[in-house]
Design an enzyme around this catalytic site. Sequence first.
Site, PDB file in Angstrom:
ATOM      1  N   HIS A 127       0.811  -1.217   0.000  1.00 32.09           N
ATOM      2  CA  HIS A 127       0.000   0.000   0.000  1.00 32.09           C
ATOM      3  C   HIS A 127       0.843   1.265   0.000  1.00 32.09           C
ATOM      4  CE1 HIS A 127       0.572  -0.264   4.432  1.00 32.09           C
ATOM      5  NE2 HIS A 127       0.510   1.049   4.359  1.00 32.09           N
ATOM      6  N   ASP A 157       0.390  -7.597   1.497  1.00 35.74           N
ATOM      7  CA  ASP A 157       0.768  -6.190   1.641  1.00 35.74           C
ATOM      8  C   ASP A 157       2.275  -6.010   1.597  1.00 35.74           C
ATOM      9  OD1 ASP A 157       0.257  -3.458   1.902  1.00 35.74           O
ATOM     10  OD2 ASP A 157       0.454  -3.520   4.076  1.00 35.74           O
ATOM     11  N   SER A 241       4.837   2.226   8.122  1.00 36.13           N
ATOM     12  CA  SER A 241       4.535   1.081   7.262  1.00 36.13           C
ATOM     13  C   SER A 241       5.723   0.737   6.378  1.00 36.13           C
ATOM     14  CB  SER A 241       3.319   1.383   6.371  1.00 36.13           C
ATOM     15  OG  SER A 241       2.136   1.402   7.128  1.00 36.13           O
TER      16      SER A 241
END
Length: 395
Positions: A127, A157, A241
């Site tokens: 993402h 992911d 992230s």
Amino acid sequence: MGYYKSSEPKKKRSGYFASSFTGLIAGAVLVGVVIPEFADMEASAENQPRTVETASGVQSLSDIVTTDVTEIVEATSAAVVGITNMKTAQQNPFVPAANSEAKEAGTGSGVIYKKDNGSAYIVTNNHVVEGAEKVKVTLADETELDAEVLGTDVWTDLAVLKVDGDSISTVAEFGDSSVLKAGEPVIAIGNPLGLQFSGSVTTGVISGTERLVPIDINGDGTEDWQAEVLQTDAAINPGNSGGALINSQGQVIGINSMKIAQDAVEGIGLAIPINTAVPIIEDLEKEGEVERPAIGISIMDLAGIPKQYWNTELSLPANVTEGVVVSEVAPGSGADKAGIQAYDVIVEMDGEPVNSVLELRQHLYNETKIGETLNVKVYRGGELVEAEIELTESL
């Protein structure tokens, strides 16, 4: 899913399950910081006294404190980089297209895990780079490099990038996430809130292992997948992230990916276990995608179909209340060759009950391989029918 900082004006750091069921159902295509727990780390603290003379000429004594935490951070932090997702802003009709430029759409973190033949390889979250027209990598010394996206995987992911390795000297070492225990100290390194806070360090413990977190891949409000993750109380914020979760040996044991962000929840950070990530990373680096087995059908949950059609259209026995409905079969697919038909209701795979699309997908992706034979049981016209499906590569 993980979070990354969305595009906002900021100061630059110094500097496919679609088909119809006679107009009644729609399917979906199955494709395929130092805390007490750091006792050992603190035990090796070394105080190195030094004398500092102030402007007034008065001397004071200062200590340079070194701990296992600071040593680990010093040795590994340069392997954690900033990732910038670049997109072209919506075209102004009064500005020639040739004059439009890709601008920052979001930032995240990444981990350099390999150098080979003059190139360096970085793992980050899908993402973080999703939809990017261009990706830039910012090193710890603020050097900016253009990155090539080798592959991405929405289910885990994860994404793998490639950059020129001439200016990179620090590469992270992967550890073993299967031996982690609750209470084990960890360090999280990343770029929370953007590159202006690059290299931020937080500490905590492993709060839990093998946590299953529901994931809505396509944003339709339905769970598509359950991710197995590590839970930590080390602070993980937007922008972290893709960053590293490190153990007390300085090894990466997780890729920070998600954070439960609710008003009543605090101190719950989630990371992809490195043992789960490694085979995905290898596939993305070599093939640009993750090869997964596929049946070749469009499906939906039985629970998603109005009950008045369970008997009239599906001819289901009254005791069958859960399963997966086949709405379409791809010509030439394994399911087609096995005789699977539209309106079949799958209730069992390899001896295990299948109650939902999520359970079917989890079994298919986690328990089977391309080329293997899948034993299924389906209800067709009110009768239980068995079939063997040869699994092929997802498209």
